[in-house]
Design a protein around this motif. Structure first.
Motif, PDB file in Angstrom:
ATOM      1  N   VAL A 268       5.590  16.861 -13.347  1.00  0.00           N
ATOM      2  CA  VAL A 268       4.215  16.422 -13.100  1.00  0.00           C
ATOM      3  C   VAL A 268       4.195  15.610 -11.814  1.00  0.00           C
ATOM      4  O   VAL A 268       4.903  14.598 -11.703  1.00  0.00           O
ATOM      5  CB  VAL A 268       3.674  15.575 -14.270  1.00  0.00           C
ATOM      6  CG1 VAL A 268       2.276  15.062 -13.944  1.00  0.00           C
ATOM      7  CG2 VAL A 268       3.643  16.392 -15.551  1.00  0.00           C
ATOM      8  N   GLU A 269       3.427  16.050 -10.833  1.00  0.00           N
ATOM      9  CA  GLU A 269       3.344  15.374  -9.536  1.00  0.00           C
ATOM     10  C   GLU A 269       1.960  15.621  -8.938  1.00  0.00           C
ATOM     11  O   GLU A 269       1.591  16.761  -8.670  1.00  0.00           O
ATOM     12  CB  GLU A 269       4.424  15.904  -8.592  1.00  0.00           C
ATOM     13  CG  GLU A 269       4.296  15.466  -7.148  1.00  0.00           C
ATOM     14  CD  GLU A 269       4.245  13.957  -6.971  1.00  0.00           C
ATOM     15  OE1 GLU A 269       3.219  13.450  -6.465  1.00  0.00           O
ATOM     16  OE2 GLU A 269       5.214  13.279  -7.358  1.00  0.00           O
ATOM     17  N   PRO A 270       1.168  14.551  -8.715  1.00  0.00           N
ATOM     18  CA  PRO A 270      -0.194  14.752  -8.212  1.00  0.00           C
ATOM     19  C   PRO A 270      -0.276  15.139  -6.742  1.00  0.00           C
ATOM     20  O   PRO A 270      -1.254  15.736  -6.308  1.00  0.00           O
ATOM     21  CB  PRO A 270      -0.855  13.393  -8.454  1.00  0.00           C
ATOM     22  CG  PRO A 270       0.283  12.417  -8.443  1.00  0.00           C
ATOM     23  CD  PRO A 270       1.446  13.152  -9.040  1.00  0.00           C
ATOM     24  N   ARG A 271       0.752  14.821  -5.952  1.00  0.00           N
ATOM     25  CA  ARG A 271       0.715  15.112  -4.520  1.00  0.00           C
ATOM     26  C   ARG A 271       1.263  16.505  -4.241  1.00  0.00           C
ATOM     27  O   ARG A 271       2.134  16.999  -4.953  1.00  0.00           O
ATOM     28  CB  ARG A 271       1.527  14.069  -3.756  1.00  0.00           C
ATOM     29  CG  ARG A 271       0.966  12.653  -3.873  1.00  0.00           C
ATOM     30  CD  ARG A 271       1.953  11.617  -3.380  1.00  0.00           C
ATOM     31  NE  ARG A 271       3.125  11.541  -4.252  1.00  0.00           N
ATOM     32  CZ  ARG A 271       4.134  10.696  -4.067  1.00  0.00           C
ATOM     33  NH1 ARG A 271       4.095   9.854  -3.041  1.00  0.00           N
ATOM     34  NH2 ARG A 271       5.151  10.690  -4.903  1.00  0.00           N
ATOM     35  N   THR A 272       0.772  17.129  -3.188  1.00  0.00           N
ATOM     36  CA  THR A 272       1.233  18.465  -2.820  1.00  0.00           C
ATOM     37  C   THR A 272       2.029  18.404  -1.527  1.00  0.00           C
ATOM     38  O   THR A 272       1.857  17.489  -0.714  1.00  0.00           O
ATOM     39  CB  THR A 272       0.045  19.420  -2.633  1.00  0.00           C
ATOM     40  OG1 THR A 272      -0.817  18.899  -1.600  1.00  0.00           O
ATOM     41  CG2 THR A 272      -0.745  19.572  -3.918  1.00  0.00           C
ATOM     42  N   GLY A 273       2.882  19.398  -1.343  1.00  0.00           N
ATOM     43  CA  GLY A 273       3.648  19.493  -0.114  1.00  0.00           C
ATOM     44  C   GLY A 273       4.784  18.494  -0.072  1.00  0.00           C
ATOM     45  O   GLY A 273       4.910  17.620  -0.932  1.00  0.00           O
ATOM     46  N   PRO A 274       5.648  18.586   0.938  1.00  0.00           N
ATOM     47  CA  PRO A 274       6.744  17.629   1.062  1.00  0.00           C
ATOM     48  C   PRO A 274       6.207  16.221   1.303  1.00  0.00           C
ATOM     49  O   PRO A 274       5.314  16.020   2.116  1.00  0.00           O
ATOM     50  CB  PRO A 274       7.543  18.145   2.270  1.00  0.00           C
ATOM     51  CG  PRO A 274       6.594  19.001   3.032  1.00  0.00           C
ATOM     52  CD  PRO A 274       5.670  19.598   2.020  1.00  0.00           C
ATOM     53  N   ILE A 275       6.748  15.261   0.594  1.00  0.00           N
ATOM     54  CA  ILE A 275       6.280  13.881   0.647  1.00  0.00           C
ATOM     55  C   ILE A 275       7.210  13.077   1.545  1.00  0.00           C
ATOM     56  O   ILE A 275       8.408  12.975   1.285  1.00  0.00           O
ATOM     57  CB  ILE A 275       6.247  13.263  -0.766  1.00  0.00           C
ATOM     58  CG1 ILE A 275       5.338  14.088  -1.677  1.00  0.00           C
ATOM     59  CG2 ILE A 275       5.780  11.818  -0.712  1.00  0.00           C
ATOM     60  CD1 ILE A 275       5.528  13.802  -3.149  1.00  0.00           C
ATOM     61  N   ASP A 276       6.667  12.526   2.609  1.00  0.00           N
ATOM     62  CA  ASP A 276       7.465  11.707   3.515  1.00  0.00           C
ATOM     63  C   ASP A 276       7.387  10.249   3.094  1.00  0.00           C
ATOM     64  O   ASP A 276       6.415   9.810   2.481  1.00  0.00           O
ATOM     65  CB  ASP A 276       6.961  11.867   4.950  1.00  0.00           C
ATOM     66  CG  ASP A 276       8.009  11.494   5.981  1.00  0.00           C
ATOM     67  OD1 ASP A 276       9.160  11.215   5.591  1.00  0.00           O
ATOM     68  OD2 ASP A 276       7.675  11.483   7.179  1.00  0.00           O
ATOM     69  N   LYS A 277       8.429   9.495   3.399  1.00  0.00           N
ATOM     70  CA  LYS A 277       8.437   8.068   3.123  1.00  0.00           C
ATOM     71  C   LYS A 277       9.513   7.424   3.985  1.00  0.00           C
ATOM     72  O   LYS A 277      10.354   8.118   4.573  1.00  0.00           O
ATOM     73  CB  LYS A 277       8.703   7.784   1.643  1.00  0.00           C
ATOM     74  CG  LYS A 277      10.036   8.268   1.134  1.00  0.00           C
ATOM     75  CD  LYS A 277      10.279   7.877  -0.319  1.00  0.00           C
ATOM     76  CE  LYS A 277      10.704   6.434  -0.453  1.00  0.00           C
ATOM     77  NZ  LYS A 277      11.163   6.099  -1.821  1.00  0.00           N
ATOM     78  N   ALA A 278       9.492   6.097   4.052  1.00  0.00           N
ATOM     79  CA  ALA A 278      10.508   5.376   4.805  1.00  0.00           C
ATOM     80  C   ALA A 278      11.871   5.630   4.178  1.00  0.00           C
ATOM     81  O   ALA A 278      12.079   5.385   3.001  1.00  0.00           O
ATOM     82  CB  ALA A 278      10.198   3.884   4.806  1.00  0.00           C
ATOM     83  N   CYS A 279      12.795   6.146   4.987  1.00  0.00           N
ATOM     84  CA  CYS A 279      14.097   6.561   4.461  1.00  0.00           C
ATOM     85  C   CYS A 279      15.063   6.653   5.630  1.00  0.00           C
ATOM     86  O   CYS A 279      14.682   7.081   6.729  1.00  0.00           O
ATOM     87  CB  CYS A 279      13.943   7.916   3.765  1.00  0.00           C
ATOM     88  SG  CYS A 279      15.484   8.649   3.174  1.00  0.00           S
ATOM     89  N   GLY A 280      16.322   6.259   5.415  1.00  0.00           N
ATOM     90  CA  GLY A 280      17.302   6.351   6.483  1.00  0.00           C
ATOM     91  C   GLY A 280      17.656   7.773   6.847  1.00  0.00           C
ATOM     92  O   GLY A 280      18.132   8.050   7.945  1.00  0.00           O
ATOM     93  N   GLU A 281      17.460   8.730   5.915  1.00  0.00           N
ATOM     94  CA  GLU A 281      17.617  10.168   6.127  1.00  0.00           C
ATOM     95  C   GLU A 281      19.058  10.599   6.418  1.00  0.00           C
ATOM     96  O   GLU A 281      19.291  11.677   6.940  1.00  0.00           O
ATOM     97  CB  GLU A 281      16.670  10.659   7.224  1.00  0.00           C
ATOM     98  CG  GLU A 281      15.203  10.420   6.861  1.00  0.00           C
ATOM     99  CD  GLU A 281      14.231  10.961   7.885  1.00  0.00           C
ATOM    100  OE1 GLU A 281      13.239  11.577   7.481  1.00  0.00           O
ATOM    101  OE2 GLU A 281      14.472  10.764   9.095  1.00  0.00           O
ATOM    102  N   GLY A 282      20.011   9.771   6.041  1.00  0.00           N
ATOM    103  CA  GLY A 282      21.407  10.146   6.169  1.00  0.00           C
ATOM    104  C   GLY A 282      21.995  10.459   4.804  1.00  0.00           C
ATOM    105  O   GLY A 282      21.940   9.634   3.899  1.00  0.00           O
ATOM    106  N   LEU A 283      22.535  11.660   4.632  1.00  0.00           N
ATOM    107  CA  LEU A 283      23.175  12.047   3.382  1.00  0.00           C
ATOM    108  C   LEU A 283      24.674  11.818   3.499  1.00  0.00           C
ATOM    109  O   LEU A 283      25.327  12.355   4.400  1.00  0.00           O
ATOM    110  CB  LEU A 283      22.915  13.519   3.059  1.00  0.00           C
ATOM    111  CG  LEU A 283      21.451  13.954   2.907  1.00  0.00           C
ATOM    112  CD1 LEU A 283      21.393  15.440   2.590  1.00  0.00           C
ATOM    113  CD2 LEU A 283      20.766  13.154   1.835  1.00  0.00           C
ATOM    114  N   MET A 284      25.247  11.028   2.598  1.00  0.00           N
ATOM    115  CA  MET A 284      26.682  10.818   2.583  1.00  0.00           C
ATOM    116  C   MET A 284      27.372  12.095   2.094  1.00  0.00           C
ATOM    117  O   MET A 284      26.737  12.962   1.477  1.00  0.00           O
ATOM    118  CB  MET A 284      27.021   9.639   1.688  1.00  0.00           C
ATOM    119  CG  MET A 284      26.436   8.318   2.160  1.00  0.00           C
ATOM    120  SD  MET A 284      27.281   7.658   3.600  1.00  0.00           S
ATOM    121  CE  MET A 284      28.455   6.555   2.801  1.00  0.00           C
ATOM    122  N   PRO A 285      28.680  12.260   2.343  1.00  0.00           N
ATOM    123  CA  PRO A 285      29.377  13.478   1.908  1.00  0.00           C
ATOM    124  C   PRO A 285      29.214  13.778   0.423  1.00  0.00           C
ATOM    125  O   PRO A 285      29.110  14.954   0.043  1.00  0.00           O
ATOM    126  CB  PRO A 285      30.842  13.172   2.263  1.00  0.00           C
ATOM    127  CG  PRO A 285      30.747  12.266   3.441  1.00  0.00           C
ATOM    128  CD  PRO A 285      29.555  11.396   3.169  1.00  0.00           C
TER     129      PRO A 285
END
Length: 337
Positions: free
Chosen positions: A30-47
């Motif tokens: 259940v999610e009221p928003r559509t499309g990819p949701i952006d937010k403040a994030c460092g955006e680095g994925l560790m191994p």
């Protein structure tokens, strides 16, 4: 009856739904928003996060990350990842990849808001749907967590995160963490001509004011940013428990210390796997123990660093200490990676 109702269609919620579908559970998001949701994030994925995504058969595109580098105005310490590599990935790109995988597995996503959650010994009801269990993946300031009375006060000064992007060629394949007296700036390579800069701080001010504390970094960036500023906070969110009857918390909703060690996505993916296993075994209380074990190293290190950061006399010694003790710094980085 639905086995698992997931409230929240961000990365944590979608990862939980994917794990559930792969475990042959009947799952609905259940999610009221559509499309990819952006937010403040460092955006680095560790191994560890990269491996977890590969285990779910999810491929994301991004910039290869080889390690972590700490810098202040005089010192520099860096540690390369010893097992695999990380990825710098736009949050919207990650969200899209998770959503596509969930859709391929036939997971329905219902565009609705969740009001009151009701539960008894056998089931839980929310948004007009009834399920055996509910996964609350509704974010840092989780309304469901608050509704269930699981929030706990935090007497320490609040910390906040601000992020924006700059169209410039990355100058390194390391995530750089620049330290000043009162804040940190995280620089993550994201593509051929894109870097993300996230500032963590305990002071409220404009992004440009915070960035001015890092002249060496500012000199590398163009005057105009590629995206607007996004903010998040207060970051620290103490939680009484990850389990309340048949409701289980996952992702940022499960509790948050700080973004300082950059482990948010990794913990969300790990928590999702443990949550689904406990639901499948019909042992919800086991999830609390599993989550605490899985996050113990992260929680201890992050909490310790935040406490040191709060003391100016000690905060200025973090990068010099890492530079003097490269083996220890490398062990810490790879322990988290």
């Amino acid at each position: 009856m639905i086995d698992l109702l997931v409230v929240g269609g961000g990365p944590a919620g979608l990862a939980t739904a994917i794990h559930a579908a792969l475990a042959d559970l009947d799952v609905v998001v259940v999610e009221p928003r559509t499309g990819p949701i952006d937010k403040a994030c460092g955006e680095g994925l560790m191994p560890g996060a990269v491996r977890a995504l590969a285990g779910l058969d999810i491929a994301v595109t991004g910039a290869l990350i080889s390690g972590i580098r700490y810098l202040d105005h005089r010192h520099r310490a860096e540690a390369a990842f010893r097992r695999g590599h990380g990825l710098g990935v736009r949050r919207t790109t990650l969200h899209t990849a998770l959503a596509e995988r969930a859709a391929a597995l036939g997971v329905p996503v219902i565009p609705a808001k969740v009001g009151t959650v009701r539960q008894d010994r056998h089931q839980v009801t929310a948004a007009g749907l009834t399920a055996r269990y509910l996964a609350a993946a509704d974010g840092l300031h989780s309304p469901l967590r608050r509704q269930l009375g699981l929030d706990r006060p935090d007497p320490r000064p609040a910390r906040y995160g601000l992020r924006r992007h700059f169209a410039v060629e990355p100058w390194t394949d390391f995530v750089e963490v620049h330290w000043s007296g009162r804040s940190e700036a995280y620089v993550t390579p994201l593509g051929p001509r894109l870097v993300g800069v996230a500032v963590l701080t305990g002071e409220r001010a404009a992004f440009e004011q915070h960035l001015a504390a890092f002249p060496a970094l500012t000199a590398r960036l163009p005057e105009r940013a590629a995206t607007a500023v996004r903010g998040a906070g207060p970051l620290r969110q103490p939680v009484a428990s990850r389990v309340h009857g048949r409701v289980l918390l996952v992702g940022d909703a499960a509790g948050y210390i700080d973004a300082l060690t950059g482990e948010g996505v990794s913990l969300a993916l790990t928590g999702a796997a443990h949550l689904v296993r406990c639901v499948r075994e019909d042992r919800p209380q086991a999830y609390e123990r599993a989550w605490l074990r899985a996050s113990r190293r992260h929680r201890l290190l992050t909490d310790g660093l935040v406490r040191v950061r709060a003391r100016p006399a000690l905060a200025t010694r973090i990068v010099p200490a890492a530079a003097r003790l490269p083996a220890l710094f490398g062990a810490v980085v790879n322990g988290l990676a």
